[in-house]
Design a protein around this motif. Structure first.
Motif, PDB file in Angstrom:
ATOM      1  N   ILE A   1       0.829  -1.193  -0.142  1.00  0.00           N
ATOM      2  CA  ILE A   1       0.059  -0.174  -0.171  1.00  0.00           C
ATOM      3  C   ILE A   1       1.267   0.932   0.309  1.00  0.00           C
ATOM      4  O   ILE A   1       1.564   1.288   0.829  1.00  0.00           O
ATOM      5  CB  ILE A   1      -0.925  -0.059   1.435  1.00  0.00           C
ATOM      6  CG1 ILE A   1      -1.535  -1.475   1.368  1.00  0.00           C
ATOM      7  CG2 ILE A   1      -1.896   1.512   1.025  1.00  0.00           C
ATOM      8  CD1 ILE A   1      -2.970  -1.748   0.693  1.00  0.00           C
TER       9      ILE A   1
ATOM     10  N   GLU B   1      -4.814   6.520  -3.124  1.00  0.00           N
ATOM     11  CA  GLU B   1      -5.371   5.624  -2.514  1.00  0.00           C
ATOM     12  C   GLU B   1      -6.126   6.058  -1.702  1.00  0.00           C
ATOM     13  O   GLU B   1      -4.675   6.110  -0.830  1.00  0.00           O
ATOM     14  CB  GLU B   1      -5.166   4.304  -3.053  1.00  0.00           C
ATOM     15  CG  GLU B   1      -4.904   3.768  -4.439  1.00  0.00           C
ATOM     16  CD  GLU B   1      -4.930   2.253  -4.679  1.00  0.00           C
ATOM     17  OE1 GLU B   1      -3.975   1.594  -3.707  1.00  0.00           O
ATOM     18  OE2 GLU B   1      -4.872   2.050  -5.659  1.00  0.00           O
ATOM     19  N   THR B   2      -6.606   5.613  -0.911  1.00  0.00           N
ATOM     20  CA  THR B   2      -7.372   5.955   1.164  1.00  0.00           C
ATOM     21  C   THR B   2      -8.112   4.800   0.876  1.00  0.00           C
ATOM     22  O   THR B   2      -8.636   4.816   2.121  1.00  0.00           O
ATOM     23  CB  THR B   2      -8.246   6.738   0.816  1.00  0.00           C
ATOM     24  OG1 THR B   2      -9.415   7.172  -0.110  1.00  0.00           O
ATOM     25  CG2 THR B   2      -7.025   8.349   0.299  1.00  0.00           C
ATOM     26  N   TRP B   3      -8.619   3.620   0.312  1.00  0.00           N
ATOM     27  CA  TRP B   3      -9.473   2.631   0.717  1.00  0.00           C
ATOM     28  C   TRP B   3      -8.645   1.844   1.544  1.00  0.00           C
ATOM     29  O   TRP B   3      -9.075   1.234   2.590  1.00  0.00           O
ATOM     30  CB  TRP B   3     -10.170   1.433  -0.273  1.00  0.00           C
ATOM     31  CG  TRP B   3      -9.391   1.314  -1.179  1.00  0.00           C
ATOM     32  CD1 TRP B   3      -7.654   1.848  -2.577  1.00  0.00           C
ATOM     33  CD2 TRP B   3      -7.864   0.276  -0.669  1.00  0.00           C
ATOM     34  NE1 TRP B   3      -6.932   0.836  -2.758  1.00  0.00           N
ATOM     35  CE2 TRP B   3      -7.222  -0.486  -1.831  1.00  0.00           C
ATOM     36  CE3 TRP B   3      -8.527  -1.152  -0.446  1.00  0.00           C
ATOM     37  CZ2 TRP B   3      -6.005  -1.511  -2.186  1.00  0.00           C
ATOM     38  CZ3 TRP B   3      -7.394  -2.346   0.343  1.00  0.00           C
ATOM     39  CH2 TRP B   3      -7.127  -2.761  -0.710  1.00  0.00           C
ATOM     40  N   PHE B   4      -8.475   1.558   1.548  1.00  0.00           N
ATOM     41  CA  PHE B   4      -7.017   1.458   2.985  1.00  0.00           C
ATOM     42  C   PHE B   4      -6.273   2.074   3.841  1.00  0.00           C
ATOM     43  O   PHE B   4      -5.758   2.510   3.021  1.00  0.00           O
ATOM     44  CB  PHE B   4      -5.939   0.531   2.182  1.00  0.00           C
ATOM     45  CG  PHE B   4      -5.308  -0.321   3.198  1.00  0.00           C
ATOM     46  CD1 PHE B   4      -6.486  -2.432   3.772  1.00  0.00           C
ATOM     47  CD2 PHE B   4      -4.099  -0.696   4.234  1.00  0.00           C
ATOM     48  CE1 PHE B   4      -5.311  -2.688   4.294  1.00  0.00           C
ATOM     49  CE2 PHE B   4      -3.823  -2.045   4.883  1.00  0.00           C
ATOM     50  CZ  PHE B   4      -4.136  -2.592   4.822  1.00  0.00           C
ATOM     51  N   ARG B   5      -7.116   2.328   5.317  1.00  0.00           N
ATOM     52  CA  ARG B   5      -6.726   3.216   6.278  1.00  0.00           C
ATOM     53  C   ARG B   5      -5.551   2.828   6.498  1.00  0.00           C
ATOM     54  O   ARG B   5      -5.475   2.529   7.461  1.00  0.00           O
ATOM     55  CB  ARG B   5      -7.990   3.391   6.959  1.00  0.00           C
ATOM     56  CG  ARG B   5      -9.191   4.146   5.994  1.00  0.00           C
ATOM     57  CD  ARG B   5     -10.255   3.600   6.581  1.00  0.00           C
ATOM     58  NE  ARG B   5     -10.640   4.105   8.054  1.00  0.00           N
ATOM     59  CZ  ARG B   5     -10.587   5.182   8.489  1.00  0.00           C
ATOM     60  NH1 ARG B   5     -10.531   6.381   7.540  1.00  0.00           N
ATOM     61  NH2 ARG B   5     -10.123   5.766   9.639  1.00  0.00           N
TER      62      ARG B   5
ATOM     63  N   GLN C   1      -6.571  -8.237   0.502  1.00  0.00           N
ATOM     64  CA  GLN C   1      -6.750  -6.624   1.166  1.00  0.00           C
ATOM     65  C   GLN C   1      -7.754  -6.407   0.093  1.00  0.00           C
ATOM     66  O   GLN C   1      -9.353  -6.147   0.359  1.00  0.00           O
ATOM     67  CB  GLN C   1      -5.729  -5.998   0.849  1.00  0.00           C
ATOM     68  CG  GLN C   1      -5.123  -6.676   1.790  1.00  0.00           C
ATOM     69  CD  GLN C   1      -5.813  -6.613   3.672  1.00  0.00           C
ATOM     70  OE1 GLN C   1      -6.441  -6.466   3.802  1.00  0.00           O
ATOM     71  NE2 GLN C   1      -5.023  -7.921   5.005  1.00  0.00           N
ATOM     72  N   ASP C   2      -8.026  -6.307  -1.222  1.00  0.00           N
ATOM     73  CA  ASP C   2      -8.629  -6.170  -2.638  1.00  0.00           C
ATOM     74  C   ASP C   2     -10.303  -6.665  -2.197  1.00  0.00           C
ATOM     75  O   ASP C   2     -11.438  -6.213  -1.903  1.00  0.00           O
ATOM     76  CB  ASP C   2      -8.558  -6.865  -3.708  1.00  0.00           C
ATOM     77  CG  ASP C   2      -7.890  -5.197  -4.147  1.00  0.00           C
ATOM     78  OD1 ASP C   2      -8.044  -4.548  -4.237  1.00  0.00           O
ATOM     79  OD2 ASP C   2      -7.014  -5.604  -5.112  1.00  0.00           O
TER      80      ASP C   2
ATOM     81  N   ARG D   1     -11.458  -3.373   0.145  1.00  0.00           N
ATOM     82  CA  ARG D   1     -11.748  -2.740  -1.032  1.00  0.00           C
ATOM     83  C   ARG D   1     -13.619  -3.322  -1.555  1.00  0.00           C
ATOM     84  O   ARG D   1     -13.967  -2.323  -1.376  1.00  0.00           O
ATOM     85  CB  ARG D   1     -10.754  -2.581  -2.026  1.00  0.00           C
ATOM     86  CG  ARG D   1     -11.492  -1.222  -2.561  1.00  0.00           C
ATOM     87  CD  ARG D   1     -10.786  -1.723  -4.484  1.00  0.00           C
ATOM     88  NE  ARG D   1      -9.469  -1.858  -4.188  1.00  0.00           N
ATOM     89  CZ  ARG D   1      -8.611  -1.303  -5.176  1.00  0.00           C
ATOM     90  NH1 ARG D   1      -9.538  -0.219  -5.462  1.00  0.00           N
ATOM     91  NH2 ARG D   1      -7.148  -1.867  -5.340  1.00  0.00           N
ATOM     92  N   GLY D   2     -12.843  -4.252  -1.004  1.00  0.00           N
ATOM     93  CA  GLY D   2     -15.341  -5.137  -1.988  1.00  0.00           C
ATOM     94  C   GLY D   2     -15.659  -5.527  -0.017  1.00  0.00           C
ATOM     95  O   GLY D   2     -16.761  -5.507  -0.813  1.00  0.00           O
ATOM     96  N   ARG D   3     -14.975  -5.356   0.825  1.00  0.00           N
ATOM     97  CA  ARG D   3     -16.129  -5.280   1.743  1.00  0.00           C
ATOM     98  C   ARG D   3     -16.882  -6.628   2.140  1.00  0.00           C
ATOM     99  O   ARG D   3     -17.681  -7.054   2.647  1.00  0.00           O
ATOM    100  CB  ARG D   3     -17.037  -4.691   1.658  1.00  0.00           C
ATOM    101  CG  ARG D   3     -16.581  -2.900   1.961  1.00  0.00           C
ATOM    102  CD  ARG D   3     -17.734  -2.102   2.033  1.00  0.00           C
ATOM    103  NE  ARG D   3     -17.204  -0.782   2.586  1.00  0.00           N
ATOM    104  CZ  ARG D   3     -17.575   0.423   2.899  1.00  0.00           C
ATOM    105  NH1 ARG D   3     -18.558   0.636   3.643  1.00  0.00           N
ATOM    106  NH2 ARG D   3     -16.653   1.515   2.908  1.00  0.00           N
TER     107      ARG D   3
END
Ligand code: FO1
Length: 308
Positions: A40, A85-89, A150-151, A155-157
């Motif tokens: 990341i 990118e900010t989907w992974f905090r 992690q995607d 990202r895809g919950r």
């Protein structure tokens, strides 16, 4: 008694906190999943190694179950302003861990080496070992193709249906330098209540690990992450189904036979005792939901009493 635990992140951290409180931390070795590791912002992130390190040194954000307590997200906000990118905090404090690890890896230090350095710096008293220094990455097949863990998960919950699972790189990987020895020389192996498919599965995919579990003289005990037909947390249920395993303690037993000796299941699942015995493991019935420090310690005591 020397204990070697196989562990994912959050669920494992609770039991390990209990175990660390009930035994000399020097006698506890933890082999952790690195199948969730991701790059990341160009940084090597090892979620399970960090969750365990933070949890066992009092630094984990307990509400989220990942990341550092009292963290802020200024860098993340600034990254968003730049259009990054900010989907992974990644939190600000947490970021230091990833930068430190990435610099060490680029300088030629192994993941095992830098995990030890980070652990010592933060006061970790147990021995924490990545399952391998080589990249082994859990990948999930969905209708849209293959995704990294992690995607799929962040990202895809974890909303997409999973059709298949692979541990990319496993066939070429070597177990971490002390991993097989830790399995062979332990008195007991504890498989934490982690996802059998995406937390323990990657560890088992590393060549030599299954064989070591089958050959060790240690008693091998697993704690079910499934209670009353559902995962205690996370997508274990969906992923077990995708692997053809029943979402029940029997599914956990099937994932871990023939090398598991004891399977700790919840009191409410006592009805599975006979099918578990038929699968070749001995059931241990107890209260396995860990909702506070007392229940973590109570489960740790049950585990240690069962393997004694
Ligand atoms: N999980 C999330 O659901 N959302 C996040 O933004 C997120 C960030 C994150 C950052 C660092 C870290 O070590 C873990 C993080 N996790 C996040 C947790 C995570 O990736 C999973 O819980 C594990 O991989 C599963 O064991």
């Amino acid at each position: 008694m020397r204990v070697t635990a196989l562990a994912g992140g959050t669920g494992a951290a609770k039991l390990l906190r209990g175990l660390a409180a009930c035994m000399h931390p020097r006698d506890l070795t933890v082999v952790a999943n690195t199948g969730d590791d991701a790059e990341i912002w160009g940084l090597h992130v090892s979620p399970d190694l960090d969750t365990l390190t933070y949890a066992l040194t009092g630094r984990l954000d307990l509400a989220r179950g990942w990341g550092a307590a009292d963290d802020t997200f200024h860098a993340l906000a600034a990254m968003g302003t730049l259009g990054g990118e900010t989907w992974f905090r990644l939190g600000d404090r947490d970021l230091a861990t990833h930068i430190f690890r990435t610099r060490a890896l680029r300088a030629g230090v192994t993941l095992t080496g830098v995990t030890g350095t980070i652990g010592r710096a933060l006061g970790l008293r147990i021995r924490l070992l990545p399952m391998s220094d080589d990249p082994v990455r859990t990948r999930l097949q969905t209708a849209d193709g293959w995704a990294s863990f992690q995607d799929y998960f962040v990202r895809g919950r974890a909303r997409t249906q999973v059709l298949g699972i692979e541990y990319a790189g496993a066939e070429k990987a070597t177990a971490g330098p002390a991993v097989l020895d830790a399995i062979h020389t332990a008195n007991a192996i504890v498989v934490c209540p982690s996802n059998p498919v995406t937390s323990i599965g990657p560890i088992l995919s590393v060549p030599g690990v299954r064989e070591a579990l089958a050959q060790t003289n240690a008693i091998v005990l697993a704690v079910s992450p499934i209670v009353s037909g559902a995962a205690v947390s996370g997508p274990a249920g969906d992923l077990m189904r995708a692997c053809g395993l029943p979402v029940a303690p029997t599914g956990v037993a099937r994932a871990y036979t023939p090398w598991v000796d004891l399977l700790v299941i919840d009191r409410g699942d006592a009805g599975y005792s006979h099918p578990i015995l038929e699968l070749g493991a001995e059931p241990v019935v107890g209260d396995i939901l860990m909702t506070d420090r007392e229940s973590e310690i109570a489960l740790a005591r049950l585990v240690l009493a069962s393997v004694a």
